[in-house]
Motif scaffolding. Sequence first.
Motif, PDB file in Angstrom:
ATOM      1  N   ALA A  23      37.618  41.749  38.686  1.00 44.66           N
ATOM      2  CA  ALA A  23      38.847  41.228  38.077  1.00 44.66           C
ATOM      3  C   ALA A  23      38.510  40.567  36.743  1.00 44.66           C
ATOM      4  CB  ALA A  23      39.472  40.192  39.012  1.00 44.66           C
ATOM      5  N   THR A  24      39.506  40.444  35.894  1.00 39.08           N
ATOM      6  CA  THR A  24      39.327  39.677  34.656  1.00 39.08           C
ATOM      7  C   THR A  24      40.099  38.359  34.800  1.00 39.08           C
ATOM      8  OG1 THR A  24      41.223  40.760  33.652  1.00 39.08           O
ATOM      9  CG2 THR A  24      39.075  41.776  33.274  1.00 39.08           C
ATOM     10  N   GLY A  25      40.372  37.689  33.706  1.00 37.90           N
ATOM     11  CA  GLY A  25      41.096  36.412  33.763  1.00 37.90           C
ATOM     12  C   GLY A  25      40.134  35.243  33.656  1.00 37.90           C
ATOM     13  N   SER A  26      40.698  34.048  33.589  1.00 36.88           N
ATOM     14  CA  SER A  26      39.854  32.855  33.404  1.00 36.88           C
ATOM     15  C   SER A  26      39.079  32.518  34.666  1.00 36.88           C
ATOM     16  CB  SER A  26      40.718  31.633  33.072  1.00 36.88           C
ATOM     17  OG  SER A  26      41.551  31.908  31.998  1.00 36.88           O
ATOM     18  N   THR A  27      39.680  32.744  35.820  1.00 33.90           N
ATOM     19  CA  THR A  27      39.069  32.254  37.059  1.00 33.90           C
ATOM     20  C   THR A  27      37.674  32.838  37.326  1.00 33.90           C
ATOM     21  OG1 THR A  27      41.349  32.143  37.852  1.00 33.90           O
ATOM     22  CG2 THR A  27      39.615  31.641  39.443  1.00 33.90           C
TER      23      THR A  27
ATOM     24  N   LEU B 104      40.247  46.168  38.283  1.00 28.88           N
ATOM     25  CA  LEU B 104      41.617  46.224  38.809  1.00 28.88           C
ATOM     26  C   LEU B 104      42.631  46.802  37.841  1.00 28.88           C
ATOM     27  CD1 LEU B 104      41.961  42.609  40.271  1.00 28.88           C
ATOM     28  CD2 LEU B 104      42.027  44.743  41.594  1.00 28.88           C
ATOM     29  N   ASP B 105      42.467  46.467  36.549  1.00 32.59           N
ATOM     30  CA  ASP B 105      43.581  46.762  35.655  1.00 32.59           C
ATOM     31  C   ASP B 105      43.158  46.767  34.192  1.00 32.59           C
ATOM     32  OD1 ASP B 105      43.088  44.031  35.756  1.00 32.59           O
ATOM     33  OD2 ASP B 105      45.011  43.503  36.599  1.00 32.59           O
TER      34      ASP B 105
ATOM     35  N   GLY C   2      41.820  37.504  41.497  1.00 32.19           N
ATOM     36  CA  GLY C   2      42.394  36.216  41.129  1.00 32.19           C
ATOM     37  C   GLY C   2      43.843  36.269  41.597  1.00 32.19           C
ATOM     38  N   ILE C   3      44.587  35.240  41.327  1.00 35.32           N
ATOM     39  CA  ILE C   3      46.010  35.263  41.701  1.00 35.32           C
ATOM     40  C   ILE C   3      46.840  34.684  40.558  1.00 35.32           C
ATOM     41  CG2 ILE C   3      45.743  33.061  42.972  1.00 35.32           C
ATOM     42  CD1 ILE C   3      47.993  34.038  44.851  1.00 35.32           C
ATOM     43  N   GLY C   4      47.933  35.355  40.227  1.00 36.30           N
ATOM     44  CA  GLY C   4      48.822  34.854  39.168  1.00 36.30           C
ATOM     45  C   GLY C   4      49.698  33.735  39.714  1.00 36.30           C
TER      46      GLY C   4
ATOM     47  N   HIS D  20      51.223  37.402  41.632  1.00 35.57           N
ATOM     48  CA  HIS D  20      50.721  38.764  41.400  1.00 35.57           C
ATOM     49  C   HIS D  20      49.235  38.868  41.729  1.00 35.57           C
ATOM     50  CE1 HIS D  20      49.920  37.690  36.913  1.00 35.57           C
ATOM     51  NE2 HIS D  20      48.749  37.860  37.478  1.00 35.57           N
TER      52      HIS D  20
ATOM     53  N   ALA E 145      46.122  41.757  40.832  1.00 38.32           N
ATOM     54  CA  ALA E 145      45.978  42.736  39.763  1.00 38.32           C
ATOM     55  C   ALA E 145      47.265  42.594  38.938  1.00 38.32           C
ATOM     56  CB  ALA E 145      45.750  44.127  40.312  1.00 38.32           C
TER      57      ALA E 145
ATOM     58  N   ARG F 149      48.174  33.084  25.829  1.00 40.63           N
ATOM     59  CA  ARG F 149      47.182  32.104  25.374  1.00 40.63           C
ATOM     60  C   ARG F 149      45.958  32.781  24.751  1.00 40.63           C
ATOM     61  NH1 ARG F 149      46.344  32.578  31.005  1.00 40.63           N
ATOM     62  NH2 ARG F 149      44.248  32.180  31.826  1.00 40.63           N
TER      63      ARG F 149
ATOM     64  N   LYS G 132      47.864  26.588  40.727  1.00 41.55           N
ATOM     65  CA  LYS G 132      47.840  27.693  41.703  1.00 41.55           C
ATOM     66  C   LYS G 132      48.192  27.217  43.119  1.00 41.55           C
ATOM     67  CE  LYS G 132      46.441  30.828  38.737  1.00 41.55           C
ATOM     68  NZ  LYS G 132      45.143  31.406  38.494  1.00 41.55           N
TER      69      LYS G 132
HETATM   70  C1  F6R Z   1      42.990  40.288  36.210  1.00 48.32           C
HETATM   71  C2  F6R Z   1      44.096  40.322  37.131  1.00 48.32           C
HETATM   72  C3  F6R Z   1      45.083  39.210  37.272  1.00 48.32           C
HETATM   73  C4  F6R Z   1      44.460  37.813  37.308  1.00 48.32           C
HETATM   74  C5  F6R Z   1      45.537  36.746  37.436  1.00 48.32           C
HETATM   75  C6  F6R Z   1      44.976  35.350  37.376  1.00 48.32           C
HETATM   76  O1  F6R Z   1      42.223  41.470  36.262  1.00 48.32           O
HETATM   77  O2  F6R Z   1      44.236  41.311  37.785  1.00 48.32           O
HETATM   78  O3  F6R Z   1      45.833  39.424  38.442  1.00 48.32           O
HETATM   79  O4  F6R Z   1      43.571  37.729  38.386  1.00 48.32           O
HETATM   80  O5  F6R Z   1      46.472  36.909  36.405  1.00 48.32           O
HETATM   81  O6  F6R Z   1      44.448  35.098  36.116  1.00 48.32           O
HETATM   82  P1  F6R Z   1      43.633  33.782  35.768  1.00 48.32           P
HETATM   83  O7  F6R Z   1      42.353  33.871  36.504  1.00 48.32           O
HETATM   84  O8  F6R Z   1      43.439  33.854  34.269  1.00 48.32           O
HETATM   85  O9  F6R Z   1      44.464  32.625  36.221  1.00 48.32           O
END
Ligand code: F6R
Length: 243
Positions: free
Chosen positions: A35-39, A66-67, A132-134, A138, A140, A167, A202
């Motif tokens: 996965a990507t994102g900050s987490t 994932l995406d 991670g989780i949005g 969400h 992915a 951001r 979260k």
């Molecule tokens: C990233 C992804 C997203 C993130 C989610 C949380 O590949 O699939 O679902 O995991 O948006 O993002 P962060 O970690 O930046 O809070």
Amino acid sequence: MKITVVKDYDEMSREAAEFMAQTIKEKNNAVLGLATGSTPEGLYSELIKKYKNGELDFSNITTINLDEYVGLKGDHPQSYRYFMNDKLFNHININKANTYVPNGLAENIEEECRNYDKRIEKLGGIDIQLLGIGNNGHIAFNEPEEELSASTHLTGLTQSTIEANSRFFDSMEEVPKTALTMGIGTILRSKKILLVASGESKAEVVAKMVSGKITTKVPATMLQLHSDVTLIIDEAAAKLINK
Ligand code: F6R
């Protein structure tokens, strides 16, 4: 779901890296869903440390992300391909030919999505999928909707996700509005799932994911259907889980 609550982001990163490292040590040709994102950034730094101190060997590892945003080239600093190279692949001994991220520039998007799922199947499935989780639930880019797609597909991003992702861009206009994403079925077919979450923002969605009713309006609740899900989350993110 197995839930491990740790003190803070750094501890989450170390614990989660250790968890992924176990899979890599048990199976030197494992398929890792990333996965990507900050987490996961801290987790990736920890994996790099483990590689550098000789604990991990990535030479036979395959990764499947994932995406990816639609319309960004792999060398665009906000593309997920760039993120993965920058945060992990450039620093370990992985063969980049074995690192897969959906191609958001594919001429035939439907074919790209079909082939992505076929590739995962051909590889024998994903051994461990990191998520991670949005804030809106969400996983992915499966956004809250009336219906969800099982397989890899093209999707529009919700306003809240576009805002959250802005951001990283100079302006809101530059944030891509569509993406390719693994579907819920693709994710649930992974042998094992590891979800990481940190911070109070979260907490509400984490509690829903753990014990809320299963609903497409909070896609992460679908993870309740999988028999091997581990959450490694910090105290702030775990705050609203019913004890
Ligand atoms: C990233 C992804 C997203 C993130 C989610 C949380 O590949 O699939 O679902 O995991 O948006 O993002 P962060 O970690 O930046 O809070």
